[in-house]
Design a protein around this motif. Sequence first.
Motif, PDB file in Angstrom:
ATOM      1  N   ASP A   1       0.804  -1.219   0.000  1.00 28.26           N
ATOM      2  CA  ASP A   1       0.000   0.000   0.000  1.00 28.26           C
ATOM      3  C   ASP A   1       0.841   1.275   0.000  1.00 28.26           C
ATOM      4  O   ASP A   1       0.699   2.141   0.857  1.00 28.26           O
ATOM      5  N   GLY A   2       1.739   1.387  -0.971  1.00 29.78           N
ATOM      6  CA  GLY A   2       2.531   2.607  -1.124  1.00 29.78           C
ATOM      7  C   GLY A   2       3.800   2.656  -0.300  1.00 29.78           C
ATOM      8  O   GLY A   2       4.507   3.658  -0.310  1.00 29.78           O
ATOM      9  N   VAL A   3       4.100   1.589   0.416  1.00 26.11           N
ATOM     10  CA  VAL A   3       5.310   1.550   1.240  1.00 26.11           C
ATOM     11  C   VAL A   3       6.180   0.385   0.798  1.00 26.11           C
ATOM     12  O   VAL A   3       5.720  -0.753   0.738  1.00 26.11           O
ATOM     13  N   LEU A   4       7.439   0.695   0.493  1.00 26.22           N
ATOM     14  CA  LEU A   4       8.413  -0.323   0.122  1.00 26.22           C
ATOM     15  C   LEU A   4       9.291  -0.606   1.337  1.00 26.22           C
ATOM     16  O   LEU A   4       9.825   0.313   1.951  1.00 26.22           O
ATOM     17  N   ASN A   5       9.395  -1.859   1.695  1.00 23.25           N
ATOM     18  CA  ASN A   5      10.244  -2.290   2.814  1.00 23.25           C
ATOM     19  C   ASN A   5      11.442  -3.034   2.258  1.00 23.25           C
ATOM     20  O   ASN A   5      11.283  -3.962   1.465  1.00 23.25           O
ATOM     21  N   VAL A   6      12.628  -2.643   2.707  1.00 19.50           N
ATOM     22  CA  VAL A   6      13.855  -3.331   2.331  1.00 19.50           C
ATOM     23  C   VAL A   6      14.497  -3.804   3.630  1.00 19.50           C
ATOM     24  O   VAL A   6      14.744  -3.011   4.538  1.00 19.50           O
ATOM     25  N   ALA A   7      14.731  -5.111   3.726  1.00 16.38           N
ATOM     26  CA  ALA A   7      15.324  -5.678   4.935  1.00 16.38           C
ATOM     27  C   ALA A   7      16.387  -6.687   4.539  1.00 16.38           C
ATOM     28  O   ALA A   7      16.287  -7.348   3.510  1.00 16.38           O
ATOM     29  N   GLY A   8      17.403  -6.787   5.377  1.00 17.57           N
ATOM     30  CA  GLY A   8      18.451  -7.760   5.137  1.00 17.57           C
ATOM     31  C   GLY A   8      19.062  -8.206   6.447  1.00 17.57           C
ATOM     32  O   GLY A   8      19.095  -7.456   7.419  1.00 17.57           O
ATOM     33  N   GLU A   9      19.497  -9.460   6.455  1.00 16.91           N
ATOM     34  CA  GLU A   9      20.165  -9.997   7.632  1.00 16.91           C
ATOM     35  C   GLU A   9      21.296 -10.895   7.159  1.00 16.91           C
ATOM     36  O   GLU A   9      21.081 -11.819   6.383  1.00 16.91           O
ATOM     37  N   HIS A  10      22.506 -10.581   7.627  1.00 17.57           N
ATOM     38  CA  HIS A  10      23.689 -11.329   7.201  1.00 17.57           C
ATOM     39  C   HIS A  10      24.450 -11.809   8.438  1.00 17.57           C
ATOM     40  O   HIS A  10      24.768 -11.016   9.319  1.00 17.57           O
ATOM     41  N   GLU A  11      24.696 -13.108   8.485  1.00 18.23           N
ATOM     42  CA  GLU A  11      25.474 -13.674   9.582  1.00 18.23           C
ATOM     43  C   GLU A  11      26.791 -14.194   9.027  1.00 18.23           C
ATOM     44  O   GLU A  11      26.811 -14.945   8.058  1.00 18.23           O
ATOM     45  N   ASP A  12      27.867 -13.751   9.645  1.00 20.11           N
ATOM     46  CA  ASP A  12      29.199 -14.208   9.285  1.00 20.11           C
ATOM     47  C   ASP A  12      29.676 -15.125  10.406  1.00 20.11           C
ATOM     48  O   ASP A  12      30.122 -14.660  11.455  1.00 20.11           O
ATOM     49  N   GLU A  13      29.543 -16.432  10.205  1.00 24.62           N
ATOM     50  CA  GLU A  13      29.895 -17.391  11.248  1.00 24.62           C
ATOM     51  C   GLU A  13      31.402 -17.403  11.517  1.00 24.62           C
ATOM     52  O   GLU A  13      31.828 -17.634  12.648  1.00 24.62           O
ATOM     53  N   PHE A  14      32.193 -17.127  10.513  1.00 24.48           N
ATOM     54  CA  PHE A  14      33.647 -17.114  10.683  1.00 24.48           C
ATOM     55  C   PHE A  14      34.071 -16.019  11.663  1.00 24.48           C
ATOM     56  O   PHE A  14      34.920 -16.225  12.517  1.00 24.48           O
TER      57      PHE A  14
END
Length: 122
Positions: A57-70
Amino acid sequence: MALPRTANTWSSGLDFPNRLFERGSNDYELYEQDGEFVLTVELPGFDPAEITVTWDDGVLNVAGEHEDEFRNTRRTYHRRFRFPKTVDDDAIEASYQNGILTITLPTVVDAAATGTEIEIES
């Protein structure tokens, strides 16, 4: 030559003067061109599978999740963008290349802006 001052222990994590007037980061660019909005978001180090883009409804959501196990670290990203014109929901496209997420949001041709004109008193 003056040495940089170190923060006192009571204020070490505050970064008060800088955070008080912080205006946000410059991790994205948004512009309108040829009848569509173009949004580019810098997300280096993320895998495309770690990024979610949704439209509601007119709203763009950008999400990200990055896990670096090292390195035993976790990075998250979330931002919302509201669009003032009618966007063709079915024509929104997204691509991710070299750490840059690009989203194109075509506007509906001849879409009239809705709302009410407000009279200005003098």
